[in-house]
Design a protein around this motif. Structure first.
Motif, PDB file in Angstrom:
ATOM      1  N   PRO A 220     -10.238  -4.020  -9.810  1.00 23.59           N
ATOM      2  CA  PRO A 220      -9.092  -3.190 -10.195  1.00 23.59           C
ATOM      3  C   PRO A 220      -8.364  -2.561  -9.014  1.00 23.59           C
ATOM      4  N   THR A 221      -9.101  -2.170  -7.982  1.00 24.60           N
ATOM      5  CA  THR A 221      -8.436  -1.562  -6.828  1.00 24.60           C
ATOM      6  C   THR A 221      -7.584  -2.591  -6.090  1.00 24.60           C
ATOM      7  N   LEU A 222      -8.049  -3.838  -6.029  1.00 25.33           N
ATOM      8  CA  LEU A 222      -7.255  -4.898  -5.411  1.00 25.33           C
ATOM      9  C   LEU A 222      -5.992  -5.154  -6.218  1.00 25.33           C
ATOM     10  N   LEU A 223      -6.106  -5.164  -7.533  1.00 26.20           N
ATOM     11  CA  LEU A 223      -4.936  -5.380  -8.364  1.00 26.20           C
ATOM     12  C   LEU A 223      -3.946  -4.229  -8.215  1.00 26.20           C
ATOM     13  N   ALA A 224      -4.445  -3.006  -8.173  1.00 27.12           N
ATOM     14  CA  ALA A 224      -3.544  -1.865  -7.958  1.00 27.12           C
ATOM     15  C   ALA A 224      -2.808  -2.006  -6.639  1.00 27.12           C
ATOM     16  N   LYS A 225      -3.511  -2.458  -5.610  1.00 28.37           N
ATOM     17  CA  LYS A 225      -2.881  -2.648  -4.308  1.00 28.37           C
ATOM     18  C   LYS A 225      -1.853  -3.781  -4.354  1.00 28.37           C
TER      19      LYS A 225
ATOM     20  N   ASN B 149      -1.450   3.073  -1.346  1.00 33.88           N
ATOM     21  CA  ASN B 149      -0.339   3.583  -0.557  1.00 33.88           C
ATOM     22  C   ASN B 149       0.138   2.477   0.378  1.00 33.88           C
ATOM     23  N   PRO B 150       1.440   2.194   0.447  1.00 36.97           N
ATOM     24  CA  PRO B 150       2.565   2.953  -0.098  1.00 36.97           C
ATOM     25  C   PRO B 150       2.842   2.622  -1.561  1.00 36.97           C
ATOM     26  N   ARG B 151       3.587   3.513  -2.199  1.00 40.64           N
ATOM     27  CA  ARG B 151       4.073   3.275  -3.560  1.00 40.64           C
ATOM     28  C   ARG B 151       5.580   3.464  -3.569  1.00 40.64           C
TER      29      ARG B 151
ATOM     30  N   ASP C 257       5.779  -3.960  -5.755  1.00 38.27           N
ATOM     31  CA  ASP C 257       6.836  -3.009  -6.082  1.00 38.27           C
ATOM     32  C   ASP C 257       7.602  -2.588  -4.829  1.00 38.27           C
ATOM     33  N   VAL C 258       6.895  -2.429  -3.728  1.00 43.27           N
ATOM     34  CA  VAL C 258       7.554  -2.089  -2.467  1.00 43.27           C
ATOM     35  C   VAL C 258       8.415  -3.256  -1.990  1.00 43.27           C
ATOM     36  N   VAL C 259       7.831  -4.459  -1.982  1.00 40.22           N
ATOM     37  CA  VAL C 259       8.543  -5.641  -1.488  1.00 40.22           C
ATOM     38  C   VAL C 259       9.796  -5.920  -2.321  1.00 40.22           C
ATOM     39  N   SER C 260       9.718  -5.680  -3.639  1.00 32.91           N
ATOM     40  CA  SER C 260      10.831  -5.973  -4.539  1.00 32.91           C
ATOM     41  C   SER C 260      11.774  -4.787  -4.727  1.00 32.91           C
TER      42      SER C 260
END
Length: 305
Positions: A90-95, A169-171, A101-104
């Motif tokens: 789950p932590t990998l998926l959150a990352k 992070n980042p978000r 979201d940052v890239v897009s």
């Protein structure tokens, strides 16, 4: 989050050589972007699904592909339909999703489900387990992923996962839209009502009114306004001026539309929008440049305001 018109890319082909594989995917995403689609989705699988081809046919890893699409599109939301929870911590998926979201620049959608393709699990070394175990894993995963997406630092110790002060992070945004796919009345729909922004109903057209009634009741049971849970359905579009649904294999008739773009739009209005579903996400077994724009133009004319 609004997804009234989405496009799913479920199949990749290297018939013209692997060097043409991703450019073909890119062409589809850019056409959908230019045609005013709300979202573009890829499947989160490592093997091709049995109903679409042999398991060793080309299948791109989802988040790598989405990152590339993010740099080549401007407006469409991007995500998976849907991520198999069993494939990533789950932590990998959150990352991964916060990075997308940052890239897009704020266009990521987190589509997530339990995972179901047993052959992938067996051959690639992922634990499969029972449906109940996979659903319990998803429940634990959400207790980690959702706080991380919100900027919190969850510490969690469960049967399947653990974290200590986990950080993403980042978000780019405080909330990334959440999508779940399915139509199970005992688990999926109640989970959608509890946590999700969007429910993609994977079911036949004739079942949609009943499923929407279940959605309404499950939302009301937890004092949620049903209108705040956006709905869509997944369907297959075949652009064929002379084709009819009756000519299709019986197994796919329940969520397939066929004909000219105008005939397709009429079928979608009757089977989906008139039933009360907010939007559609469709795939194309046979893509040729221009067809996405043609279908989008026709569907927008019958789409509810």
């Amino acid at each position: 989050m609004t997804i009234k018109l989405g496009y799913q890319i479920p199949k990749f082909s290297d018939d013209n050589g692997v060097e043409r594989l991703f450019p073909t995917v890119l062409t589809q995403a850019q056409e959908a972007d230019d045609a005013g689609f709300d979202a573009v989705f890829v499947m989160d699988h490592f093997y091709q699904l049995p109903m679409l081809g042999a398991h060793d046919q080309p299948m791109l890893e989802a988040y790598t592909a989405l990152g590339a699409l993010a740099t080549a599109t401007k407006n469409v939301q991007l995500g998976t339909l849907v991520t198999g929870n069993t494939y990533r911590n789950p932590t990998l998926l959150a990352k991964a999703i916060t990075t997308l979201d940052v890239v897009s620049a704020g266009r990521a959608v987190l589509g997530i489900g339990t995972g179901w393709f047993e052959l992938e699990h067996e051959q690639l070394g992922f634990d499969f387990g029972t449906f109940t175990e996979r659903f319990n894993k998803l429940g634990e995963a959400l207790q980690i992923i959702l706080p991380m997406l919100a900027g919190e630092r969850p510490t969690f110790s469960g049967e399947y996962y653990r974290t200590t002060d986990a950080v993403a992070n980042p978000r780019y945004r405080d909330h990334i839209p959440l999508l779940i796919g399915g139509s199970g009345e005992k688990k999926t729909i109640p989970l959608a009502a509890q946590h999700f922004d969007h429910l993609n109903l994977i079911t036949s057209f004739d079942q949609l009114p009943h499923k929407l009634d279940v959605v309404r009741r499950r939302c009301e049971e937890i004092d949620r306004d049903p209108a705040t849970l956006e709905t869509s359905t997944l369907l297959t579009v075949i652009v064929d001026e002379k084709g009819t649904v009756d000519a299709l294999p019986e197994a796919i008739r329940g969520n397939t539309v066929i004909g000219s773009p105008e005939a397709i739009a009429d079928q979608i209005k009757t089977n989906v929008f008139d039933a009360g579903v907010d939007g559609i996400i469709f795939n194309l077994p046979f893509y040729v440049p221009g067809v996405l724009a043609d279908v989008a133009a026709a569907v927008k004319k019958v789409m509810p305001n």
